[in-house]
Scaffold this motif. Structure first.
Motif, PDB file in Angstrom:
ATOM      1  N   VAL A   9       0.864  -1.181   0.000  1.00  0.00           N
ATOM      2  CA  VAL A   9       0.000   0.000   0.000  1.00  0.00           C
ATOM      3  C   VAL A   9       0.898   1.226   0.000  1.00  0.00           C
ATOM      4  CG1 VAL A   9      -1.891   1.218   1.137  1.00  0.00           C
ATOM      5  CG2 VAL A   9      -1.707  -1.265   1.347  1.00  0.00           C
ATOM      6  N   GLY A  10       0.806   2.046  -1.050  1.00  0.00           N
ATOM      7  CA  GLY A  10       1.616   3.258  -1.160  1.00  0.00           C
ATOM      8  C   GLY A  10       2.771   3.047  -2.111  1.00  0.00           C
ATOM      9  N   VAL A  14       9.493   4.625  -0.889  1.00  0.00           N
ATOM     10  CA  VAL A  14       9.722   3.399  -0.100  1.00  0.00           C
ATOM     11  C   VAL A  14       8.890   2.239  -0.645  1.00  0.00           C
ATOM     12  CG1 VAL A  14       9.404   2.420   2.223  1.00  0.00           C
ATOM     13  CG2 VAL A  14      10.455   4.667   1.951  1.00  0.00           C
ATOM     14  N   ILE A  32      -0.818  -0.735  -4.561  1.00  0.00           N
ATOM     15  CA  ILE A  32      -1.975   0.170  -4.458  1.00  0.00           C
ATOM     16  C   ILE A  32      -1.466   1.598  -4.227  1.00  0.00           C
ATOM     17  CG2 ILE A  32      -4.083   0.669  -3.149  1.00  0.00           C
ATOM     18  CD1 ILE A  32      -3.853  -2.339  -2.162  1.00  0.00           C
ATOM     19  N   GLU A  33      -1.832   2.502  -5.104  1.00  0.00           N
ATOM     20  CA  GLU A  33      -1.388   3.901  -4.955  1.00  0.00           C
ATOM     21  C   GLU A  33      -2.590   4.828  -5.130  1.00  0.00           C
ATOM     22  OE1 GLU A  33       1.285   5.880  -4.004  1.00  0.00           O
ATOM     23  OE2 GLU A  33      -0.137   7.470  -4.496  1.00  0.00           O
ATOM     24  N   ARG A  49       9.917  19.205  -3.366  1.00  0.00           N
ATOM     25  CA  ARG A  49      10.324  18.123  -2.469  1.00  0.00           C
ATOM     26  C   ARG A  49      11.576  17.441  -2.999  1.00  0.00           C
ATOM     27  NH1 ARG A  49       6.874  16.211   1.392  1.00  0.00           N
ATOM     28  NH2 ARG A  49       8.803  15.297   2.120  1.00  0.00           N
ATOM     29  N   VAL A  50      12.689  17.696  -2.311  1.00  0.00           N
ATOM     30  CA  VAL A  50      13.940  17.050  -2.696  1.00  0.00           C
ATOM     31  C   VAL A  50      14.483  16.322  -1.468  1.00  0.00           C
ATOM     32  CG1 VAL A  50      14.484  18.813  -4.424  1.00  0.00           C
ATOM     33  CG2 VAL A  50      15.408  19.043  -2.120  1.00  0.00           C
ATOM     34  N   SER A  51      15.321  15.320  -1.686  1.00  0.00           N
ATOM     35  CA  SER A  51      15.928  14.610  -0.551  1.00  0.00           C
ATOM     36  C   SER A  51      17.402  14.378  -0.827  1.00  0.00           C
ATOM     37  CB  SER A  51      15.271  13.241  -0.334  1.00  0.00           C
ATOM     38  OG  SER A  51      13.939  13.389   0.084  1.00  0.00           O
ATOM     39  N   ASN A 109      12.227  13.991  -5.026  1.00  0.00           N
ATOM     40  CA  ASN A 109      11.507  12.763  -4.645  1.00  0.00           C
ATOM     41  C   ASN A 109      10.722  12.228  -5.842  1.00  0.00           C
ATOM     42  OD1 ASN A 109      12.432  13.603  -2.185  1.00  0.00           O
ATOM     43  ND2 ASN A 109      10.438  13.754  -1.199  1.00  0.00           N
ATOM     44  N   GLY A 164       3.046   6.315   4.000  1.00  0.00           N
ATOM     45  CA  GLY A 164       3.489   7.614   4.490  1.00  0.00           C
ATOM     46  C   GLY A 164       3.049   7.964   5.901  1.00  0.00           C
ATOM     47  N   ALA A 168      -2.912   5.087   6.329  1.00  0.00           N
ATOM     48  CA  ALA A 168      -4.233   4.485   6.549  1.00  0.00           C
ATOM     49  C   ALA A 168      -4.047   3.037   7.006  1.00  0.00           C
ATOM     50  CB  ALA A 168      -5.041   4.535   5.256  1.00  0.00           C
ATOM     51  N   PHE A 266       5.859  23.082   5.595  1.00  0.00           N
ATOM     52  CA  PHE A 266       5.541  21.761   6.144  1.00  0.00           C
ATOM     53  C   PHE A 266       5.642  21.816   7.666  1.00  0.00           C
ATOM     54  CE2 PHE A 266       7.350  21.422   1.986  1.00  0.00           C
ATOM     55  CZ  PHE A 266       6.561  20.482   1.355  1.00  0.00           C
ATOM     56  N   GLY A 285       9.077   2.708   6.287  1.00  0.00           N
ATOM     57  CA  GLY A 285       9.242   4.117   5.914  1.00  0.00           C
ATOM     58  C   GLY A 285       8.445   5.040   6.825  1.00  0.00           C
ATOM     59  N   ASP A 286       7.938   6.134   6.243  1.00  0.00           N
ATOM     60  CA  ASP A 286       7.239   7.134   7.058  1.00  0.00           C
ATOM     61  C   ASP A 286       5.981   6.581   7.715  1.00  0.00           C
ATOM     62  OD1 ASP A 286       9.173   8.955   6.332  1.00  0.00           O
ATOM     63  OD2 ASP A 286       7.766  10.548   5.804  1.00  0.00           O
ATOM     64  N   GLY A 296      18.478  15.131   6.970  1.00  0.00           N
ATOM     65  CA  GLY A 296      18.142  14.450   5.721  1.00  0.00           C
ATOM     66  C   GLY A 296      18.256  12.939   5.824  1.00  0.00           C
ATOM     67  N   ASN A 300      16.224   7.739   3.756  1.00  0.00           N
ATOM     68  CA  ASN A 300      17.345   6.791   3.886  1.00  0.00           C
ATOM     69  C   ASN A 300      17.021   5.715   4.936  1.00  0.00           C
ATOM     70  OD1 ASN A 300      19.287   8.011   2.007  1.00  0.00           O
ATOM     71  ND2 ASN A 300      19.108   9.766   3.367  1.00  0.00           N
TER      72      ASN A 300
HETATM   73  C1  FAD Z   1      10.672  19.199   4.599  1.00  0.00           C
HETATM   74  C2  FAD Z   1      11.187  17.807   4.469  1.00  0.00           C
HETATM   75  C3  FAD Z   1      12.476  17.561   3.980  1.00  0.00           C
HETATM   76  C4  FAD Z   1      12.974  16.259   3.889  1.00  0.00           C
HETATM   77  N1  FAD Z   1      14.250  16.039   3.434  1.00  0.00           N
HETATM   78  C5  FAD Z   1      14.753  14.789   3.410  1.00  0.00           C
HETATM   79  C6  FAD Z   1      16.090  14.522   2.993  1.00  0.00           C
HETATM   80  O1  FAD Z   1      16.858  15.418   2.627  1.00  0.00           O
HETATM   81  N2  FAD Z   1      16.543  13.220   3.012  1.00  0.00           N
HETATM   82  C7  FAD Z   1      15.744  12.202   3.417  1.00  0.00           C
HETATM   83  O2  FAD Z   1      16.206  11.051   3.458  1.00  0.00           O
HETATM   84  N3  FAD Z   1      14.452  12.416   3.794  1.00  0.00           N
HETATM   85  C8  FAD Z   1      13.955  13.674   3.796  1.00  0.00           C
HETATM   86  N4  FAD Z   1      12.668  13.886   4.191  1.00  0.00           N
HETATM   87  C9  FAD Z   1      11.836  12.733   4.535  1.00  0.00           C
HETATM   88  C10 FAD Z   1      11.310  12.038   3.271  1.00  0.00           C
HETATM   89  O3  FAD Z   1      10.645  12.972   2.446  1.00  0.00           O
HETATM   90  C11 FAD Z   1      10.355  10.931   3.691  1.00  0.00           C
HETATM   91  O4  FAD Z   1      10.980  10.120   4.659  1.00  0.00           O
HETATM   92  C12 FAD Z   1       9.957  10.077   2.498  1.00  0.00           C
HETATM   93  O5  FAD Z   1       9.291  10.839   1.533  1.00  0.00           O
HETATM   94  C13 FAD Z   1       9.055   8.934   2.961  1.00  0.00           C
HETATM   95  O6  FAD Z   1       8.756   8.116   1.874  1.00  0.00           O
HETATM   96  P1  FAD Z   1       7.555   7.077   1.977  1.00  0.00           P
HETATM   97  O7  FAD Z   1       7.518   6.394   0.645  1.00  0.00           O
HETATM   98  O8  FAD Z   1       7.676   6.287   3.236  1.00  0.00           O
HETATM   99  O9  FAD Z   1       6.256   7.974   2.192  1.00  0.00           O
HETATM  100  P2  FAD Z   1       5.597   9.027   1.194  1.00  0.00           P
HETATM  101  O10 FAD Z   1       6.616   9.742   0.404  1.00  0.00           O
HETATM  102  O11 FAD Z   1       4.663   9.845   2.019  1.00  0.00           O
HETATM  103  O12 FAD Z   1       4.776   8.103   0.181  1.00  0.00           O
HETATM  104  C14 FAD Z   1       3.554   7.495   0.572  1.00  0.00           C
HETATM  105  C15 FAD Z   1       2.802   7.067  -0.685  1.00  0.00           C
HETATM  106  O13 FAD Z   1       1.606   6.387  -0.304  1.00  0.00           O
HETATM  107  C16 FAD Z   1       0.497   6.913  -1.007  1.00  0.00           C
HETATM  108  N5  FAD Z   1      -0.676   6.742  -0.129  1.00  0.00           N
HETATM  109  C17 FAD Z   1      -0.992   7.429   0.983  1.00  0.00           C
HETATM  110  N6  FAD Z   1      -2.117   6.940   1.530  1.00  0.00           N
HETATM  111  C18 FAD Z   1      -2.526   5.918   0.753  1.00  0.00           C
HETATM  112  C19 FAD Z   1      -3.643   5.028   0.801  1.00  0.00           C
HETATM  113  N7  FAD Z   1      -4.546   5.086   1.776  1.00  0.00           N
HETATM  114  N8  FAD Z   1      -3.781   4.083  -0.175  1.00  0.00           N
HETATM  115  C20 FAD Z   1      -2.841   4.009  -1.164  1.00  0.00           C
HETATM  116  N9  FAD Z   1      -1.782   4.848  -1.263  1.00  0.00           N
HETATM  117  C21 FAD Z   1      -1.611   5.780  -0.314  1.00  0.00           C
HETATM  118  C22 FAD Z   1       0.855   8.358  -1.273  1.00  0.00           C
HETATM  119  O14 FAD Z   1       0.134   8.893  -2.375  1.00  0.00           O
HETATM  120  C23 FAD Z   1       2.368   8.251  -1.549  1.00  0.00           C
HETATM  121  O15 FAD Z   1       2.627   7.970  -2.894  1.00  0.00           O
HETATM  122  C24 FAD Z   1      12.156  15.178   4.278  1.00  0.00           C
HETATM  123  C25 FAD Z   1      10.842  15.402   4.749  1.00  0.00           C
HETATM  124  C26 FAD Z   1      10.372  16.702   4.841  1.00  0.00           C
HETATM  125  C27 FAD Z   1       8.954  16.924   5.384  1.00  0.00           C
END
Ligand code: FAD
Length: 385
Positions: A9-10, A14, A32-33, A49-51, A109, A164, A168, A266, A285-286, A296, A300
């Motif tokens: 899911v997502g 990650v 599922i996205e 959004r950059v990382s 990102n 993220g 959910a 943010f 992940g998040d 940052g 990672n």
């Molecule tokens: C200001 C800021 C700066 C940052 N800078 C850095 C950096 O320099 N280096 C670094 O390592 N990290 C950085 N981060 C953290 C990084 O952005 C996150 O850790 C990363 O984006 C998490 O990835 P993720 O795939 O876990 O979650 P997300 O990027 O949130 O992806 C979640 C995905 O799930 C989907 N989704 C959500 N709910 C559902 C649902 N119910 N059903 C299906 N799909 C769903 C969303 O559409 C999305 O595509 C930063 C964060 C912030 C806020």
């Protein structure tokens, strides 16, 4: 696992990396996205959004064969990192000193997600459920079933929640979080400069919060400004030109002309899931942890979760699922907690105006700068080694 079917899911960075690594190992993936994954153009303006990706994250993206798909003019390898407190000496890191080709890589990102999706679309063992969200999860003894918002039902042996910070999956599983609000917001500002590509990232600590510069490819860069929610709200309401006038005063280290291209704010929140799994569902992940973006590390850490779970699914497949997921939690949770806590100590002490804390902070920076191998070891840890 018998039939090797997994629901993810997502499809963010990650989730998409998990899907690709597992699909390449022959698992059948149901991805599922909720949101459309946008096709990107090389000449599009830089995304907000950059990382910063560590060398270890780069290695994982190379392993799945997508690193070379990131256009070189959307990627910046940075060679230097400088950090200091107003009125204090600098702590500097240099890739050459560490014998590394770069300290890290900064990319959007959206580009990382896009190259992962492009590779996923080539595989016939990935089933896509795009623009679909999760309605419910039912954990059974030997399988897990999800219902989507179009009432479609999918059954698999494992569900990986990568949806993220506001997951959910986590809510539907009734997994609680420990969380706190930093009472600070963070503003990201994309700028286009009149100088060549920079390769040093820097961060200045102020009592109001840090300010940072992240070089992007060509003459682009990203500024990060932490401040009170009220101040960030005010800055966000300005026009790009008005914001530039303020940046000229507040970011005096910018020694070149620039234009503000984009901006966004943010809130900063730390969250940690109380458990990383329930039944046949697991968080990565998040969805499992968010961290102060100060150093940052967020994505990672998420990539390390992916690597750990995928290794277990491949190399410890004889373990019953609950034992395998428990092992994943035992391996990842302390590490993520340590990184979250380290960032908080650093962040809180940088904002403290208690004289003793200030003096200790300055002393730590001076000792760290002169600590040679120790300083380099800390940097290598941040790079994922
Ligand atoms: C200001 C800021 C700066 C940052 N800078 C850095 C950096 O320099 N280096 C670094 O390592 N990290 C950085 N981060 C953290 C990084 O952005 C996150 O850790 C990363 O984006 C998490 O990835 P993720 O795939 O876990 O979650 P997300 O990027 O949130 O992806 C979640 C995905 O799930 C989907 N989704 C959500 N709910 C559902 C649902 N119910 N059903 C299906 N799909 C769903 C969303 O559409 C999305 O595509 C930063 C964060 C912030 C806020």
């Amino acid at each position: 696992m018998k039939n090797r079917e997994i629901i993810i899911v997502g499809g963010g960075m990650v989730g998409a990396l998990s899907a690709l690594l597992l699909a390449q190992q022959g698992f059948v993936i149901h991805l599922i996205e909720k949101n459309p994954v946008i096709k990107l153009a090389n000449d599009a303006p830089f995304d907000l959004r950059v990382s910063a990706f560590s060398a270890q994250s780069k290695k994982l993206l190379e392993q799945v064969g997508v690193w070379q798909d990131i256009p070189t003019d959307r990627l910046c390898a940075y060679q230097g990192l400088q950090t200091w407190e107003v009125g204090s000496s600098k702590l500097t890191f240099d890739s050459a000193e560490l014998g590394m080709e770069a300290l890290g890589y900064i990319a959007e990102n959206s580009w990382i997600q896009a190259v992962l999706w492009q590779a996923l679309k080539q595989l016939d063992n990935v089933v896509f459920y795009e623009n679909r969200a999760l309605l419910s999860i039912k954990n059974n003894e030997s399988s897990v079933t999800v219902i989507l918002d179009n009432q479609q039902s999918i059954e698999a042996e494992l569900l990986i929640g990568c949806d993220g910070a506001n997951s959910a999956t986590r809510s539907l599983l009734n997994i609680g979080i420990s969380a706190w609000d930093y009472r600070q917001h963070c503003m990201l500002i994309s700028i286009k400069t009149d100088c060549n590509q920079q390769d040093i990232t820097w961060q200045e600590f102020r009592e109001t919060g840090p300010c940072a510069f992240l070089p992007l490819a060509k003459n682009n860069a990203s500024l990060v400004w932490y401040h009170s929610p009220e101040k960030i709200k005010m800055l966000n309401s300005l026009t790009n030109n008005q914001l530039k006038e303020i940046l000229l005063i507040e970011f005096p280290k910018l020694s070149f002309d620039f234009n503000v291209i984009n901006k966004g704010a943010f809130p900063l929140t730390r969250r940690h899931a109380q458990t990383y799994f329930k039944g046949r569902a697991v968080l990565l992940g998040d969805a499992a942890h968010t961290i102060n973006p100060l150093a940052g590390q967020g994505v990672n850490l998420g990539f390390k979760d992916v690597q750990c779970l995928v290794d277990l699914l491949i190399n410890s497949s004889d373990l019953p699922m609950n034992k395998l997921l428990r092992r994943y939690e035992l391996l990842r949770k302390p590490h993520n907690l340590l990184m979250q806590t380290a960032m908080d100590v650093f962040y809180k002490s940088s904002k403290s105006n208690v004289t003793l804390v200030r003096l200790m902070r300055k002393a730590v920076l001076i000792v760290a700068q002169n600590s040679g191998q120790l300083k380099n070891r800390v940097m290598k840890y941040a790079m994922g080694y």
